[in-house]
Design a protein around this motif. Structure first.
Motif, short mmCIF file in Angstrom:
data_model
loop_
_atom_site.label_atom_id
_atom_site.label_comp_id
_atom_site.label_asym_id
_atom_site.label_seq_id
_atom_site.Cartn_x
_atom_site.Cartn_y
_atom_site.Cartn_z
N MET A 1 -21.62 -71.55 17.98
CA MET A 1 -21.51 -70.10 17.89
C MET A 1 -22.85 -69.46 18.20
O MET A 1 -23.80 -70.13 18.54
CB MET A 1 -21.04 -69.69 16.50
N SER A 2 -22.93 -68.18 17.99
CA SER A 2 -24.14 -67.44 18.30
C SER A 2 -24.07 -66.09 17.62
O SER A 2 -23.47 -65.96 16.56
CB SER A 2 -24.24 -67.25 19.82
N ALA A 3 -24.62 -65.10 18.27
CA ALA A 3 -24.50 -63.74 17.78
C ALA A 3 -23.05 -63.30 17.96
O ALA A 3 -22.45 -63.54 19.00
CB ALA A 3 -25.43 -62.82 18.55
N VAL A 4 -22.50 -62.69 16.92
CA VAL A 4 -21.14 -62.18 16.97
C VAL A 4 -21.21 -60.69 16.69
O VAL A 4 -21.79 -60.26 15.69
CB VAL A 4 -20.24 -62.89 15.93
N ILE A 5 -20.61 -59.90 17.57
CA ILE A 5 -20.69 -58.45 17.46
C ILE A 5 -19.35 -57.89 17.01
O ILE A 5 -18.31 -58.15 17.61
CB ILE A 5 -21.10 -57.84 18.81
N ASP A 6 -19.39 -57.11 15.94
CA ASP A 6 -18.20 -56.42 15.43
C ASP A 6 -18.01 -55.17 16.29
O ASP A 6 -18.71 -54.17 16.10
CB ASP A 6 -18.38 -56.08 13.97
N THR A 7 -17.08 -55.22 17.22
CA THR A 7 -16.90 -54.09 18.15
C THR A 7 -16.32 -52.85 17.48
O THR A 7 -16.38 -51.76 18.05
CB THR A 7 -16.01 -54.51 19.34
N GLU A 8 -15.77 -53.02 16.29
CA GLU A 8 -15.29 -51.85 15.55
C GLU A 8 -16.46 -51.00 15.07
O GLU A 8 -16.36 -49.77 15.01
CB GLU A 8 -14.44 -52.28 14.35
N LYS A 9 -17.57 -51.65 14.73
CA LYS A 9 -18.75 -50.95 14.23
C LYS A 9 -19.72 -50.55 15.33
O LYS A 9 -20.48 -49.60 15.18
CB LYS A 9 -19.51 -51.83 13.24
N CYS A 10 -19.73 -51.31 16.43
CA CYS A 10 -20.70 -51.10 17.51
C CYS A 10 -20.56 -49.71 18.12
O CYS A 10 -19.46 -49.27 18.46
CB CYS A 10 -20.51 -52.17 18.58
N ILE A 11 -21.70 -49.02 18.28
CA ILE A 11 -21.71 -47.69 18.90
C ILE A 11 -22.27 -47.73 20.31
O ILE A 11 -22.39 -46.70 20.96
CB ILE A 11 -22.49 -46.68 18.03
N GLY A 12 -22.63 -48.92 20.79
CA GLY A 12 -23.12 -49.08 22.16
C GLY A 12 -24.48 -48.49 22.40
O GLY A 12 -24.79 -48.06 23.51
N CYS A 13 -25.33 -48.50 21.39
CA CYS A 13 -26.66 -47.89 21.52
C CYS A 13 -27.60 -48.68 22.42
O CYS A 13 -28.55 -48.13 22.97
CB CYS A 13 -27.29 -47.70 20.14
N GLY A 14 -27.37 -50.01 22.56
CA GLY A 14 -28.18 -50.83 23.44
C GLY A 14 -29.42 -51.44 22.81
O GLY A 14 -30.19 -52.10 23.49
N VAL A 15 -29.63 -51.23 21.52
CA VAL A 15 -30.80 -51.81 20.85
C VAL A 15 -30.76 -53.33 20.94
O VAL A 15 -31.77 -53.97 21.24
CB VAL A 15 -30.89 -51.34 19.38
N CYS A 16 -29.61 -53.92 20.71
CA CYS A 16 -29.48 -55.38 20.78
C CYS A 16 -29.76 -55.88 22.20
O CYS A 16 -30.40 -56.91 22.39
CB CYS A 16 -28.11 -55.83 20.31
N GLU A 17 -29.29 -55.15 23.17
CA GLU A 17 -29.51 -55.51 24.58
C GLU A 17 -31.01 -55.50 24.88
O GLU A 17 -31.53 -56.41 25.54
CB GLU A 17 -28.78 -54.52 25.48
N ASP A 18 -31.70 -54.50 24.40
CA ASP A 18 -33.15 -54.39 24.62
C ASP A 18 -33.94 -55.47 23.88
O ASP A 18 -34.96 -55.93 24.37
CB ASP A 18 -33.66 -53.01 24.18
N ASN A 19 -33.46 -55.86 22.69
CA ASN A 19 -34.22 -56.78 21.84
C ASN A 19 -33.97 -58.26 22.11
O ASN A 19 -34.78 -59.09 21.73
CB ASN A 19 -33.93 -56.51 20.37
N CYS A 20 -32.88 -58.61 22.76
CA CYS A 20 -32.55 -60.01 22.97
C CYS A 20 -33.54 -60.65 23.95
O CYS A 20 -33.59 -60.28 25.13
CB CYS A 20 -31.13 -60.15 23.51
N PRO A 21 -34.35 -61.62 23.48
CA PRO A 21 -35.34 -62.24 24.36
C PRO A 21 -34.71 -63.12 25.44
O PRO A 21 -35.34 -63.38 26.47
CB PRO A 21 -36.20 -63.08 23.41
N GLY A 22 -33.47 -63.53 25.24
CA GLY A 22 -32.80 -64.36 26.23
C GLY A 22 -31.99 -63.56 27.24
O GLY A 22 -31.38 -64.11 28.14
N ASP A 23 -31.98 -62.23 27.08
CA ASP A 23 -31.23 -61.34 27.97
C ASP A 23 -29.75 -61.73 28.02
O ASP A 23 -29.15 -61.81 29.09
CB ASP A 23 -31.85 -61.34 29.37
N LEU A 24 -29.19 -62.00 26.84
CA LEU A 24 -27.81 -62.50 26.74
C LEU A 24 -26.80 -61.42 26.39
O LEU A 24 -25.60 -61.66 26.46
CB LEU A 24 -27.73 -63.61 25.69
N ILE A 25 -27.28 -60.25 25.99
CA ILE A 25 -26.39 -59.19 25.54
C ILE A 25 -26.44 -58.03 26.52
O ILE A 25 -27.50 -57.68 27.02
CB ILE A 25 -26.80 -58.70 24.13
N TYR A 26 -25.27 -57.47 26.79
CA TYR A 26 -25.21 -56.29 27.65
C TYR A 26 -24.17 -55.32 27.09
O TYR A 26 -23.34 -55.69 26.26
CB TYR A 26 -24.86 -56.67 29.09
#
Length: 67
Positions: A1-26
């Motif tokens: 497994m890995s990072a799991v995102i609760d799409t019900e809570k996600c507002i799409g702000c992009g903070v996780c996308e910016d912070n992921c050092p592996g560039d794995l989130i979009y």
């Protein structure tokens, strides 16, 4: 497994996308929500989770890391 995102809570702000050092989130253009593109490449560092304003990301460690 890995990072799991609760799409019900996600507002799409992009903070996780910016912070992921592996560039794995979009941010998906259709849903406007964060998506882990390559979960098998996740480093389990928690960078995506730390600054998430909605606290919608969990890091799920595989059993071989726990043991």
């Amino acid at each position: 497994m890995s990072a799991v995102i609760d799409t019900e809570k996600c507002i799409g702000c992009g903070v996780c996308e910016d912070n992921c050092p592996g560039d794995l989130i979009y941010i998906d253009e259709k849903t406007g929500k964060a998506v882990v593109a390559y979960p098998e490449e996740c480093w389990f560092c928690g960078s995506c989770r730390m600054d998430c304003p909605e606290e919608c990301i969990k890091i799920i460690f595989p059993m071989e890391i726990i043991l």
